[in-house]
Design an enzyme around this catalytic site. Structure first.
Site, short mmCIF file in Angstrom:
data_model
loop_
_atom_site.label_atom_id
_atom_site.label_comp_id
_atom_site.label_asym_id
_atom_site.label_seq_id
_atom_site.Cartn_x
_atom_site.Cartn_y
_atom_site.Cartn_z
N SER A 85 0.75 -1.15 -0.15
CA SER A 85 -0.08 0.04 -0.14
C SER A 85 0.79 1.30 0.15
O SER A 85 0.28 2.27 0.05
CB SER A 85 -0.93 0.00 1.22
OG SER A 85 -0.06 -0.18 2.38
N THR A 204 -1.80 3.87 4.26
CA THR A 204 -1.09 4.85 3.98
C THR A 204 -0.10 4.76 5.07
O THR A 204 -0.53 5.00 6.27
CB THR A 204 -1.62 6.23 3.75
OG1 THR A 204 -2.32 6.23 2.39
CG2 THR A 204 -0.78 7.37 3.79
N THR A 222 1.67 7.03 -0.07
CA THR A 222 0.88 5.95 -0.28
C THR A 222 0.79 5.52 -1.88
O THR A 222 1.23 6.36 -2.90
CB THR A 222 -0.47 6.30 0.22
OG1 THR A 222 -1.42 5.12 0.08
CG2 THR A 222 -1.24 7.46 -0.62
N ARG A 232 -6.57 8.81 -10.39
CA ARG A 232 -7.42 9.31 -9.13
C ARG A 232 -6.30 9.68 -8.08
O ARG A 232 -5.23 8.91 -7.74
CB ARG A 232 -8.08 8.07 -8.50
CG ARG A 232 -8.74 8.31 -7.37
CD ARG A 232 -8.04 7.96 -6.22
NE ARG A 232 -8.91 7.93 -4.98
CZ ARG A 232 -7.91 7.58 -3.66
NH1 ARG A 232 -6.85 7.19 -3.72
NH2 ARG A 232 -8.80 7.81 -2.59
N THR A 255 -5.39 8.66 7.36
CA THR A 255 -5.21 7.38 6.46
C THR A 255 -6.83 6.83 6.43
O THR A 255 -7.59 7.33 7.01
CB THR A 255 -4.56 6.27 7.33
OG1 THR A 255 -4.53 5.10 6.39
CG2 THR A 255 -5.33 5.98 8.64
N GLY A 256 -7.20 6.07 5.09
CA GLY A 256 -8.65 5.72 4.92
C GLY A 256 -8.82 6.33 3.66
O GLY A 256 -8.06 6.72 2.79
C1 SD4 Z 1 -6.04 7.49 -0.38
N1 SD4 Z 1 -5.73 7.78 2.04
O1 SD4 Z 1 -5.30 7.20 -1.48
C2 SD4 Z 1 -5.20 6.89 1.12
C3 SD4 Z 1 -5.36 5.50 1.14
C4 SD4 Z 1 -5.15 5.30 2.66
O2 SD4 Z 1 -5.13 3.71 4.44
O3 SD4 Z 1 -4.55 5.78 3.56
N2 SD4 Z 1 -5.59 4.19 3.16
O4 SD4 Z 1 -7.45 7.61 -0.21
#
Ligand code: SD4
Length: 344
Positions: A85, A204, A222, A232, A255-256
Protein backbone atom coordinates in the site's frame (compact mmCIF):
# COMPACT_ATOMS: atom_id res chain seq x y z
CA UNK A 1 -7.14 33.33 45.88
CA UNK A 2 -5.88 30.02 47.25
CA UNK A 3 -7.68 27.14 45.58
CA UNK A 4 -7.31 23.87 47.48
CA UNK A 5 -8.35 21.60 44.64
CA UNK A 6 -5.91 23.24 42.24
CA UNK A 7 -3.18 22.97 44.88
CA UNK A 8 -3.75 19.24 45.38
CA UNK A 9 -3.78 18.73 41.60
CA UNK A 10 -0.54 20.67 41.23
CA UNK A 11 1.13 18.72 44.04
CA UNK A 12 0.06 15.43 42.48
CA UNK A 13 1.47 16.59 39.15
CA UNK A 14 4.84 17.50 40.65
CA UNK A 15 5.02 14.09 42.35
CA UNK A 16 4.21 12.40 39.05
CA UNK A 17 6.85 14.44 37.29
CA UNK A 18 9.43 13.46 39.90
CA UNK A 19 8.70 9.85 39.07
CA UNK A 20 9.85 10.28 35.48
CA UNK A 21 13.16 8.51 35.05
CA UNK A 22 16.47 10.27 34.60
CA UNK A 23 16.71 9.49 30.91
CA UNK A 24 13.42 11.11 30.05
CA UNK A 25 14.13 14.06 32.34
CA UNK A 26 17.17 14.81 30.23
CA UNK A 27 14.93 15.15 27.20
CA UNK A 28 12.07 16.86 29.00
CA UNK A 29 12.57 20.58 28.67
CA UNK A 30 10.15 22.77 30.60
CA UNK A 31 8.05 25.19 28.60
CA UNK A 32 7.11 28.63 29.80
CA UNK A 33 3.90 27.31 31.34
CA UNK A 34 5.91 24.78 33.33
CA UNK A 35 4.82 21.67 31.45
CA UNK A 36 7.43 19.24 30.20
CA UNK A 37 7.67 18.76 26.45
CA UNK A 38 7.99 15.17 25.28
CA UNK A 39 10.70 15.43 22.66
CA UNK A 40 12.15 14.25 20.45
CA UNK A 41 9.26 12.10 19.34
CA UNK A 42 7.94 10.50 16.16
CA UNK A 43 4.53 8.95 15.52
CA UNK A 44 3.17 7.23 12.44
CA UNK A 45 0.16 5.35 11.17
CA UNK A 46 -0.37 1.59 11.40
CA UNK A 47 1.82 -1.21 12.75
CA UNK A 48 4.36 -0.80 9.99
CA UNK A 49 5.03 2.60 11.51
CA UNK A 50 7.28 0.88 14.07
CA UNK A 51 10.00 0.15 11.50
CA UNK A 52 9.55 3.57 9.93
CA UNK A 53 9.78 5.27 13.33
CA UNK A 54 13.00 3.37 14.06
CA UNK A 55 14.62 4.91 10.97
CA UNK A 56 13.31 8.36 11.90
CA UNK A 57 14.57 7.90 15.46
CA UNK A 58 18.14 7.44 14.25
CA UNK A 59 17.97 10.98 12.90
CA UNK A 60 16.18 12.43 15.93
CA UNK A 61 18.43 10.90 18.56
CA UNK A 62 21.48 12.29 16.76
CA UNK A 63 19.92 15.76 17.11
CA UNK A 64 18.86 15.74 13.47
CA UNK A 65 16.03 17.73 11.98
CA UNK A 66 12.42 16.53 12.08
CA UNK A 67 12.28 17.05 8.30
CA UNK A 68 15.11 14.57 7.69
CA UNK A 69 13.59 12.20 10.22
CA UNK A 70 10.21 11.98 8.52
CA UNK A 71 11.73 11.64 5.05
CA UNK A 72 14.07 8.84 6.11
CA UNK A 73 11.39 7.24 8.24
CA UNK A 74 8.91 6.77 5.43
CA UNK A 75 11.63 5.48 3.12
CA UNK A 76 11.24 2.18 4.99
CA UNK A 77 7.68 1.27 3.88
CA UNK A 78 8.26 2.93 0.50
CA UNK A 79 11.07 0.48 -0.24
CA UNK A 80 9.42 -2.55 1.39
CA UNK A 81 8.01 -4.71 -1.38
CA UNK A 82 5.90 -6.75 1.03
CA UNK A 83 3.99 -3.59 1.85
CA UNK A 84 1.39 -3.39 -0.92
CA UNK A 85 0.00 0.00 0.00
CA UNK A 86 3.05 2.26 -0.08
CA UNK A 87 5.79 2.81 -2.68
CA UNK A 88 7.53 -0.09 -4.40
CA UNK A 89 5.23 -3.12 -4.54
CA UNK A 90 2.11 -1.01 -4.04
CA UNK A 91 -1.08 -2.33 -5.62
CA UNK A 92 -1.72 -0.75 -9.02
CA UNK A 93 -4.69 1.12 -10.37
CA UNK A 94 -7.23 -0.71 -12.54
CA UNK A 95 -4.98 -0.26 -15.59
CA UNK A 96 -2.13 -2.04 -13.80
CA UNK A 97 -0.12 1.11 -13.17
CA UNK A 98 1.42 1.83 -9.77
CA UNK A 99 0.81 5.53 -9.17
CA UNK A 100 2.14 7.10 -5.98
CA UNK A 101 0.99 10.10 -3.94
CA UNK A 102 3.18 11.80 -1.33
CA UNK A 103 3.70 15.08 0.48
CA UNK A 104 6.03 16.59 3.04
CA UNK A 105 5.82 19.72 5.22
CA UNK A 106 8.35 21.42 7.46
CA UNK A 107 8.32 23.70 10.49
CA UNK A 108 8.34 26.84 8.37
CA UNK A 109 5.20 25.88 6.48
CA UNK A 110 7.18 24.89 3.39
CA UNK A 111 5.65 21.95 1.58
CA UNK A 112 5.95 19.82 -1.52
CA UNK A 113 3.89 17.07 -3.10
CA UNK A 114 3.79 14.61 -5.98
CA UNK A 115 0.57 13.20 -7.33
CA UNK A 116 0.14 10.02 -9.36
CA UNK A 117 3.88 9.67 -9.78
CA UNK A 118 5.01 6.48 -11.52
CA UNK A 119 8.31 4.56 -11.56
CA UNK A 120 10.03 6.18 -8.57
CA UNK A 121 10.62 4.17 -5.39
CA UNK A 122 10.78 7.19 -3.06
CA UNK A 123 8.05 9.68 -3.97
CA UNK A 124 8.57 11.42 -0.61
CA UNK A 125 12.03 12.52 -1.71
CA UNK A 126 10.67 13.85 -4.99
CA UNK A 127 8.07 15.77 -2.94
CA UNK A 128 10.90 17.22 -0.87
CA UNK A 129 12.71 18.30 -4.04
CA UNK A 130 9.52 19.99 -5.27
CA UNK A 131 9.49 21.87 -1.96
CA UNK A 132 13.15 22.82 -2.01
CA UNK A 133 14.01 23.25 -5.67
CA UNK A 134 10.89 24.73 -7.26
CA UNK A 135 8.58 27.64 -6.55
CA UNK A 136 5.65 25.16 -6.62
CA UNK A 137 3.91 22.92 -4.13
CA UNK A 138 2.61 20.09 -6.32
CA UNK A 139 3.71 18.25 -9.43
CA UNK A 140 1.52 15.57 -11.02
CA UNK A 141 1.83 12.59 -13.34
CA UNK A 142 4.24 12.86 -16.27
CA UNK A 143 5.47 16.27 -15.15
CA UNK A 144 6.35 14.90 -11.73
CA UNK A 145 8.20 11.99 -13.34
CA UNK A 146 10.07 14.28 -15.70
CA UNK A 147 11.13 16.44 -12.75
CA UNK A 148 12.20 13.39 -10.74
CA UNK A 149 14.37 12.11 -13.58
CA UNK A 150 15.92 15.55 -14.01
CA UNK A 151 16.74 15.48 -10.30
CA UNK A 152 18.59 12.21 -10.74
CA UNK A 153 16.00 9.72 -9.47
CA UNK A 154 16.13 6.32 -11.14
CA UNK A 155 13.22 5.06 -13.26
CA UNK A 156 12.10 1.64 -12.02
CA UNK A 157 9.31 -0.85 -12.43
CA UNK A 158 7.28 -0.68 -9.22
CA UNK A 159 4.83 -3.47 -10.05
CA UNK A 160 6.08 -6.56 -8.22
CA UNK A 161 4.99 -10.09 -9.22
CA UNK A 162 2.80 -10.31 -6.07
CA UNK A 163 0.98 -7.07 -6.85
CA UNK A 164 0.61 -7.98 -10.51
CA UNK A 165 -0.89 -11.32 -9.52
CA UNK A 166 -3.34 -9.63 -7.14
CA UNK A 167 -4.34 -7.17 -9.87
CA UNK A 168 -4.90 -9.94 -12.43
CA UNK A 169 -7.06 -11.74 -9.91
CA UNK A 170 -9.03 -8.55 -9.32
CA UNK A 171 -9.48 -8.11 -13.09
CA UNK A 172 -11.51 -11.33 -13.26
CA UNK A 173 -14.38 -9.50 -11.59
CA UNK A 174 -13.12 -5.96 -12.12
CA UNK A 175 -16.00 -4.28 -10.38
CA UNK A 176 -16.24 -0.70 -11.51
CA UNK A 177 -16.14 0.54 -7.94
CA UNK A 178 -12.82 -0.28 -6.33
CA UNK A 179 -13.08 -1.99 -2.96
CA UNK A 180 -12.56 0.85 -0.55
CA UNK A 181 -11.10 0.88 2.89
CA UNK A 182 -13.42 -1.56 4.51
CA UNK A 183 -10.94 -2.46 7.19
CA UNK A 184 -11.44 -5.25 9.62
CA UNK A 185 -15.22 -5.35 9.25
CA UNK A 186 -15.32 -6.93 5.82
CA UNK A 187 -11.68 -7.46 5.23
CA UNK A 188 -11.08 -9.94 7.99
CA UNK A 189 -14.13 -12.00 7.11
CA UNK A 190 -14.30 -14.39 4.20
CA UNK A 191 -15.86 -11.79 1.98
CA UNK A 192 -16.31 -11.74 -1.78
CA UNK A 193 -14.89 -8.24 -1.61
CA UNK A 194 -11.65 -9.38 -0.07
CA UNK A 195 -8.69 -8.33 -2.14
CA UNK A 196 -6.73 -11.41 -3.14
CA UNK A 197 -3.16 -11.83 -1.99
CA UNK A 198 -3.21 -8.46 -0.33
CA UNK A 199 -2.16 -8.01 3.25
CA UNK A 200 -2.54 -4.26 3.27
CA UNK A 201 -5.63 -3.11 1.45
CA UNK A 202 -4.84 0.56 1.49
CA UNK A 203 -2.78 1.68 4.39
CA UNK A 204 -0.93 4.92 3.95
CA UNK A 205 1.98 5.93 6.13
CA UNK A 206 1.56 9.33 7.70
CA UNK A 207 4.35 10.42 10.04
CA UNK A 208 4.83 13.42 12.34
CA UNK A 209 8.06 14.16 14.19
CA UNK A 210 9.24 16.75 16.67
CA UNK A 211 13.00 17.12 16.96
CA UNK A 212 15.12 18.08 19.97
CA UNK A 213 14.73 21.75 19.03
CA UNK A 214 10.95 21.40 19.26
CA UNK A 215 10.41 21.77 15.52
CA UNK A 216 7.74 19.74 13.77
CA UNK A 217 7.65 18.17 10.31
CA UNK A 218 5.45 15.59 8.63
CA UNK A 219 5.36 13.20 5.68
CA UNK A 220 2.62 11.18 4.06
CA UNK A 221 3.09 8.61 1.28
CA UNK A 222 0.94 5.94 -0.35
CA UNK A 223 0.09 3.99 -3.47
CA UNK A 224 -3.49 5.03 -2.73
CA UNK A 225 -6.60 3.00 -3.05
CA UNK A 226 -5.99 -0.31 -4.78
CA UNK A 227 -7.48 -0.60 -8.29
CA UNK A 228 -8.51 3.04 -8.33
CA UNK A 229 -9.32 4.81 -11.60
CA UNK A 230 -6.14 5.80 -13.40
CA UNK A 231 -5.38 9.38 -12.39
CA UNK A 232 -7.36 9.28 -9.14
CA UNK A 233 -5.72 11.27 -6.34
CA UNK A 234 -6.49 10.70 -2.68
CA UNK A 235 -5.95 12.85 0.37
CA UNK A 236 -2.38 11.77 1.04
CA UNK A 237 -0.54 14.30 -1.19
CA UNK A 238 -2.95 17.16 -0.44
CA UNK A 239 -1.61 19.60 2.13
CA UNK A 240 -4.37 20.19 4.67
CA UNK A 241 -6.13 16.91 3.86
CA UNK A 242 -3.62 14.05 4.28
CA UNK A 243 -1.09 16.10 6.23
CA UNK A 244 -0.77 19.43 7.95
CA UNK A 245 1.90 20.95 10.17
CA UNK A 246 1.73 24.21 12.07
CA UNK A 247 4.87 24.63 14.12
CA UNK A 248 3.04 26.76 16.70
CA UNK A 249 0.34 24.18 17.33
CA UNK A 250 1.08 20.66 16.12
CA UNK A 251 0.61 18.31 13.20
CA UNK A 252 -1.93 15.84 11.88
CA UNK A 253 -2.13 13.14 9.22
CA UNK A 254 -4.77 10.77 7.93
CA UNK A 255 -5.37 7.35 6.48
CA UNK A 256 -8.41 5.74 4.95
CA UNK A 257 -10.83 6.76 2.22
CA UNK A 258 -9.14 9.88 0.91
CA UNK A 259 -12.22 11.35 -0.68
CA UNK A 260 -13.88 11.85 2.70
CA UNK A 261 -10.72 13.38 4.15
CA UNK A 262 -10.43 15.82 1.25
CA UNK A 263 -14.10 16.79 1.55
CA UNK A 264 -13.48 17.80 5.16
CA UNK A 265 -9.92 19.14 4.82
CA UNK A 266 -9.24 16.72 7.63
CA UNK A 267 -5.68 17.29 8.81
CA UNK A 268 -6.00 21.07 8.73
CA UNK A 269 -9.20 20.74 10.72
CA UNK A 270 -7.46 18.61 13.36
CA UNK A 271 -4.65 21.16 13.76
CA UNK A 272 -7.12 24.05 13.98
CA UNK A 273 -9.09 22.20 16.65
CA UNK A 274 -5.87 21.71 18.63
CA UNK A 275 -5.34 25.47 18.30
CA UNK A 276 -8.70 25.90 20.00
CA UNK A 277 -7.52 23.78 22.90
CA UNK A 278 -8.63 20.28 21.89
CA UNK A 279 -6.29 17.45 22.86
CA UNK A 280 -4.87 15.54 19.88
CA UNK A 281 -7.31 12.67 20.41
CA UNK A 282 -10.33 14.96 20.87
CA UNK A 283 -9.37 16.88 17.72
CA UNK A 284 -9.10 13.65 15.72
CA UNK A 285 -12.43 12.51 17.09
CA UNK A 286 -14.16 15.74 16.12
CA UNK A 287 -12.77 15.48 12.57
CA UNK A 288 -14.07 11.89 12.33
CA UNK A 289 -17.46 13.01 13.65
CA UNK A 290 -17.75 15.63 10.91
CA UNK A 291 -17.39 12.86 8.33
CA UNK A 292 -19.91 10.64 10.09
CA UNK A 293 -22.38 13.49 10.57
CA UNK A 294 -22.32 14.50 6.91
CA UNK A 295 -22.58 10.97 5.53
CA UNK A 296 -23.71 8.54 8.19
CA UNK A 297 -24.61 5.79 5.72
CA UNK A 298 -21.31 6.01 3.81
CA UNK A 299 -19.34 6.19 7.05
CA UNK A 300 -20.69 2.82 8.21
CA UNK A 301 -18.69 1.04 5.54
CA UNK A 302 -15.52 3.03 5.24
CA UNK A 303 -12.47 3.66 7.32
CA UNK A 304 -10.88 7.03 8.02
CA UNK A 305 -8.38 7.56 10.79
CA UNK A 306 -6.58 10.67 11.99
CA UNK A 307 -3.37 10.84 13.99
CA UNK A 308 -2.11 14.02 15.65
CA UNK A 309 0.58 15.46 17.88
CA UNK A 310 0.75 18.83 19.62
CA UNK A 311 3.69 21.02 20.58
CA UNK A 312 3.97 19.38 23.99
CA UNK A 313 4.63 16.05 22.31
CA UNK A 314 1.21 14.74 23.32
CA UNK A 315 -0.41 12.54 20.72
CA UNK A 316 -3.68 10.81 19.94
CA UNK A 317 -5.78 9.26 17.21
CA UNK A 318 -9.34 8.44 16.32
CA UNK A 319 -10.93 6.43 13.51
CA UNK A 320 -14.37 5.59 12.19
CA UNK A 321 -13.82 1.83 12.38
CA UNK A 322 -11.91 -0.36 14.78
CA UNK A 323 -8.54 -1.65 13.73
CA UNK A 324 -6.64 1.60 13.27
CA UNK A 325 -3.26 1.39 14.98
CA UNK A 326 -0.37 3.80 15.24
CA UNK A 327 3.24 3.59 16.30
CA UNK A 328 5.02 5.88 18.76
CA UNK A 329 8.72 6.32 19.39
CA UNK A 330 10.08 8.68 22.04
CA UNK A 331 12.70 8.69 24.79
CA UNK A 332 10.55 6.35 26.90
CA UNK A 333 9.75 3.65 24.37
CA UNK A 334 10.85 3.01 20.84
CA UNK A 335 8.40 0.44 19.51
CA UNK A 336 5.05 1.27 21.00
CA UNK A 337 1.95 0.33 19.02
CA UNK A 338 -1.30 1.85 20.16
CA UNK A 339 -4.81 0.84 19.17
CA UNK A 340 -6.62 4.01 18.13
CA UNK A 341 -10.11 4.57 19.56
CA UNK A 342 -12.95 4.43 17.10
CA UNK A 343 -16.58 5.37 16.60
CA UNK A 344 -17.80 1.85 15.77
C1 SD4 B 1 -6.04 7.32 -0.31
N1 SD4 B 1 -5.82 7.77 2.03
O1 SD4 B 1 -5.44 7.24 -1.35
C2 SD4 B 1 -5.29 7.00 0.95
C3 SD4 B 1 -5.35 5.55 1.18
C4 SD4 B 1 -5.13 5.17 2.60
O2 SD4 B 1 -5.36 3.80 4.35
O3 SD4 B 1 -4.69 5.83 3.42
N2 SD4 B 1 -5.52 4.11 3.06
O4 SD4 B 1 -7.23 7.61 -0.23
Amino acid sequence: MFNRRKFIKATALSTALLAIDQKSMAAAIPTTNGKAVNKPIVISTWDFGVAANAAAWKVLKANGKALDAVEQGVWVPEADESNQSVGYGGLPDRDGKVTLDACIMDELGNCGAVLALEHIVHPISVARKVMEKTPHVMLAGDGALQFALEQGFKKENLLTPASEKAWKQWLKEAKYEPVMNIENKLYDKASPNKLPGNKYNHDTIGMIAMDANGNLSGACTTSGMAYKLHGRIGDSPIIGAGLYIDNEIGGATSTGVGEEVVRNVGSFLVVELMRQGYTPEAACKEAVMRIIKKKPETAKNIQVGFLAMNKKGEYGAYAIQQGFTYAVCDTQKQDLVIKGKSYY
